[in-house]
Enzyme design. Sequence first.
Site, PDB file in Angstrom:
ATOM      1  N   LYS A 290       0.832  -1.196   0.000  1.00 30.01           N
ATOM      2  CA  LYS A 290       0.000   0.000   0.000  1.00 30.01           C
ATOM      3  C   LYS A 290       0.874   1.257   0.000  1.00 30.01           C
ATOM      4  O   LYS A 290       1.697   1.462   0.902  1.00 30.01           O
ATOM      5  CB  LYS A 290      -0.914   0.009   1.226  1.00 30.01           C
ATOM      6  CG  LYS A 290      -1.825  -1.209   1.319  1.00 30.01           C
ATOM      7  CD  LYS A 290      -2.864  -1.218   0.228  1.00 30.01           C
ATOM      8  CE  LYS A 290      -3.829  -2.380   0.400  1.00 30.01           C
ATOM      9  NZ  LYS A 290      -4.933  -2.354  -0.572  1.00 30.01           N
TER      10      LYS A 290
ATOM     11  N   ASP B 259      -0.331  -0.792  -4.565  1.00 26.68           N
ATOM     12  CA  ASP B 259      -1.736  -0.392  -4.500  1.00 26.68           C
ATOM     13  C   ASP B 259      -1.844   1.001  -3.893  1.00 26.68           C
ATOM     14  O   ASP B 259      -1.525   1.213  -2.719  1.00 26.68           O
ATOM     15  CB  ASP B 259      -2.522  -1.401  -3.663  1.00 26.68           C
ATOM     16  CG  ASP B 259      -4.020  -1.170  -3.725  1.00 26.68           C
ATOM     17  OD1 ASP B 259      -4.449  -0.220  -4.413  1.00 26.68           O
ATOM     18  OD2 ASP B 259      -4.767  -1.937  -3.097  1.00 26.68           O
TER      19      ASP B 259
ATOM     20  N   GLU C  84      -1.893  -0.391  -8.881  1.00 26.84           N
ATOM     21  CA  GLU C  84      -3.338  -0.524  -8.723  1.00 26.84           C
ATOM     22  C   GLU C  84      -3.987   0.796  -8.326  1.00 26.84           C
ATOM     23  O   GLU C  84      -3.547   1.452  -7.386  1.00 26.84           O
ATOM     24  CB  GLU C  84      -3.635  -1.595  -7.668  1.00 26.84           C
ATOM     25  CG  GLU C  84      -5.119  -1.827  -7.456  1.00 26.84           C
ATOM     26  CD  GLU C  84      -5.386  -2.879  -6.401  1.00 26.84           C
ATOM     27  OE1 GLU C  84      -6.498  -2.900  -5.859  1.00 26.84           O
ATOM     28  OE2 GLU C  84      -4.468  -3.677  -6.107  1.00 26.84           O
TER      29      GLU C  84
ATOM     30  N   ASP D 113      -9.618  -0.846  -9.751  1.00 28.98           N
ATOM     31  CA  ASP D 113     -10.399  -1.434  -8.676  1.00 28.98           C
ATOM     32  C   ASP D 113     -11.567  -0.530  -8.299  1.00 28.98           C
ATOM     33  O   ASP D 113     -12.672  -0.668  -8.798  1.00 28.98           O
ATOM     34  CB  ASP D 113      -9.495  -1.695  -7.464  1.00 28.98           C
ATOM     35  CG  ASP D 113     -10.207  -2.383  -6.310  1.00 28.98           C
ATOM     36  OD1 ASP D 113     -11.398  -2.712  -6.441  1.00 28.98           O
ATOM     37  OD2 ASP D 113      -9.571  -2.606  -5.255  1.00 28.98           O
TER      38      ASP D 113
ATOM     39  N   LYS E 279     -14.883  -7.726  -7.374  1.00 25.65           N
ATOM     40  CA  LYS E 279     -15.258  -7.925  -5.980  1.00 25.65           C
ATOM     41  C   LYS E 279     -16.779  -8.021  -5.866  1.00 25.65           C
ATOM     42  O   LYS E 279     -17.482  -7.076  -6.232  1.00 25.65           O
ATOM     43  CB  LYS E 279     -14.750  -6.774  -5.121  1.00 25.65           C
ATOM     44  CG  LYS E 279     -13.234  -6.639  -5.105  1.00 25.65           C
ATOM     45  CD  LYS E 279     -12.779  -5.473  -4.249  1.00 25.65           C
ATOM     46  CE  LYS E 279     -11.257  -5.409  -4.179  1.00 25.65           C
ATOM     47  NZ  LYS E 279     -10.770  -4.286  -3.381  1.00 25.65           N
TER      48      LYS E 279
END
Length: 369
Positions: free
Chosen positions: A165, A194, A219, A242, A266
């Site tokens: 992250k 991400d 991401e 995402d 998701k």
Amino acid sequence: MRITRISVYRLELPLKAPYSYSGGRLLVESLDSTFVRMDTDAGLVGWGEGCPWGDAYLPAHARGIRAGIERLAPALIGQDPRALAHINRLMDLRLPGHASAKSPLDMACWDIFGQSANMPLWMLLGGSVADGVHVNSSISTGTPSEMIARIEEARAFGYRTHSAKLGGGDPREDIERIEAIGAARLAGENITYDINRAWMPSVALQVLNSVTDTLSWVEQPCETLEQCAYVAGKVRQPVLLDECLHNFGDHLRAWKLDACAGLKIKPNRLGGLTRCLQARDFAVSIGWKIHVEDTGGSALADTTAIHLASATPRENRMDSWLCHYHLTLDPVSGQGARNVDGVATPPSVPGLGVVPDATMLGDPIQTHD
């Protein structure tokens, strides 16, 4: 077969450690999860779970899921849970949007469908075998040394792909993190950086065009689909989308904008397995890479995602993430898809293959019949 009762439960799922992401601007310490039990006149029972990753990750929150189910559930009583397209049309008519509230209801229908057909979900979703899915760790934001230490801990559990992250306020700090993590990477390991939409496009270009690591995925670098598309056209790293993909129309726009080389699917973000299957098949048809996971939750939610991941062609499939290894509670102990040396395999029993412990869930907070 008809739905006779829908029961709703709430369970707090504390994390083992506070989790910092989006450059530290977002912090999660506990998850508020909603479980749905769906009973039928045939004696079959289906389960679903909806669990946002806190209130700030997506335009969804746990109380909103339960409020949405309160509106949706009465419309499903008396319906055949196996009529999945019809169930989803009914939910859209009763409550437009609110995908996170529809997801656990859709999951429970798929669970019943699988049991009635005497087939595991991975087979209903297109798989030929219960193919094991490689899983990735999730490394919260910290200093380079802290993040590398967390990666080393994850290696002991078999993880060979790590989602790190980033997204700090100072671009130089993110450059330092990327260079340090890249230098510490072992042979055969993969890294995804991400950002959780924290960067402005200018910062994304500044960071990504300054680092030596051009093989790793990046991401959701920016907030919007258009911003991510702009960045994707000006960097060497492949971009994974995402949070900006809320419905199938967003997937079409991403394709038209050439905004990515892959995406995350998701259930709780898209509205359940029915919507995810549509997005999965589209992504396969155009050659995107696909990472399947859910927004959060117990091994029930994780197992649902692993069923879909396992049924996704290997050439398109990326490693999945398991939320439950971050949790202190396990309401489905010993069941479902678990990490075994970096691989999670879906159950081969009919349906989802996971039933929560009733003593942990307690009494329902909603009952519809």
